[in-house]
Write an enzyme that holds these catalytic residues in place. Structure first.
Site, mmCIF file in Angstrom:
data_model
loop_
_atom_site.group_PDB
_atom_site.id
_atom_site.type_symbol
_atom_site.label_atom_id
_atom_site.label_comp_id
_atom_site.label_asym_id
_atom_site.label_seq_id
_atom_site.Cartn_x
_atom_site.Cartn_y
_atom_site.Cartn_z
ATOM 1 N N LYS A 9 6.163 -15.508 -4.212
ATOM 2 C CA LYS A 9 5.232 -15.498 -5.344
ATOM 3 C C LYS A 9 5.778 -16.319 -6.517
ATOM 4 C CE LYS A 9 3.326 -11.107 -3.875
ATOM 5 N NZ LYS A 9 2.963 -9.744 -4.279
ATOM 6 N N TYR A 49 -5.844 -11.048 -0.821
ATOM 7 C CA TYR A 49 -5.606 -9.656 -1.228
ATOM 8 C C TYR A 49 -6.872 -8.791 -1.179
ATOM 9 C CZ TYR A 49 -0.884 -10.875 -2.697
ATOM 10 O OH TYR A 49 0.431 -11.267 -2.723
ATOM 11 N N ARG A 85 9.799 -7.427 7.404
ATOM 12 C CA ARG A 85 9.533 -6.272 6.548
ATOM 13 C C ARG A 85 10.835 -5.546 6.181
ATOM 14 N NH1 ARG A 85 4.765 -5.876 4.010
ATOM 15 N NH2 ARG A 85 4.984 -3.630 4.015
ATOM 16 N N THR A 91 7.587 -2.216 -0.946
ATOM 17 C CA THR A 91 6.901 -2.790 -2.108
ATOM 18 C C THR A 91 7.329 -2.117 -3.403
ATOM 19 O OG1 THR A 91 5.001 -3.309 -0.723
ATOM 20 C CG2 THR A 91 4.636 -3.308 -3.092
ATOM 21 N N ARG A 102 13.600 -7.510 -2.071
ATOM 22 C CA ARG A 102 13.007 -6.861 -3.247
ATOM 23 C C ARG A 102 14.041 -6.028 -3.997
ATOM 24 N NH1 ARG A 102 7.640 -5.318 0.094
ATOM 25 N NH2 ARG A 102 6.418 -7.173 -0.387
ATOM 26 N N ASN A 112 6.231 -8.234 -7.997
ATOM 27 C CA ASN A 112 6.953 -8.362 -6.749
ATOM 28 C C ASN A 112 7.117 -9.839 -6.385
ATOM 29 O OD1 ASN A 112 7.809 -7.929 -4.056
ATOM 30 N ND2 ASN A 112 6.789 -5.952 -4.129
ATOM 31 N N HIS A 115 5.536 -11.597 -0.543
ATOM 32 C CA HIS A 115 4.532 -10.925 0.283
ATOM 33 C C HIS A 115 4.939 -11.136 1.731
ATOM 34 C CE1 HIS A 115 0.683 -9.749 1.990
ATOM 35 N NE2 HIS A 115 0.874 -10.769 2.814
ATOM 36 N N GLU A 126 -3.549 -13.988 7.790
ATOM 37 C CA GLU A 126 -2.893 -14.700 6.691
ATOM 38 C C GLU A 126 -2.419 -16.086 7.110
ATOM 39 O OE1 GLU A 126 -1.523 -10.589 4.485
ATOM 40 O OE2 GLU A 126 -0.074 -11.635 5.750
#
Length: 147
Positions: A9, A49, A85, A91, A102, A112, A115, A126
């Site tokens: 991001k 999203y 993940r 998250t 993260r 954050n 993604h 996606e």
């Protein structure tokens, strides 16, 4: 081999840590098969999203994602979705442990920094939103036997 989608991001580029984050995926042994720097428009962000529309954080998420360019990537590997993940972490940064992306780099949950697809269906959707099939490069990994 499984494919998954990740997106760095705007905060990653603004903080100049894109290389560090990408390195985490590479170091784990995932194979990068597509990468693109882009400025998303509002329609694309809302499509990406869509499952969050109507939630209290949706407007801020859209605003943040539009605040600068993103880095879209497709990674390939055995159980790539689960692996990514784990590397990314939860998250909610209050429970994202140090050692995860993260946990090490995110300061606020709503800002954050990455993604990651959460299922094969979302990965497929996606990837198709960000990349044409011919943009996925199937290359021979000479180091694949190490992973």
């Amino acid at each position: 081999m499984e494919k998954t989608f990740t997106m760095l991001k705007p905060g990653v580029l603004q903080r100049r840590i894109a290389g560090e984050v990408i390195h985490r995926f590479e170091r784990k042994g995932l194979k990068l098969i597509a990468l693109k720097l882009l400025q998303m428009d509002k329609a694309m962000v809302e499509t990406h999203y869509a499952e969050h529309k109507g939630k209290d954080f949706y407007g801020k998420l859209v605003e943040y994602t539009l605040s600068g360019p993103v880095v879209a990537m497709v990674w390939e590997g055995e159980e790539a979705i689960t692996m990514v993940r784990r590397l990314v972490g939860p998250t909610d940064i209050d429970v994202s442990l140090p050692g995860t992306i993260r946990g090490d780099y995110a300061y606020r949950t709503r800002l954050n920094i990455v993604h990651a697809s959460d299922s094969p269906a979302s990965a497929e959707r996606e990837i198709a939103l960000f990349f044409k099939p011919e943009e996925l490069i199937d290359w021979k990994d000479g180091n694949g036997h190490w992973f």
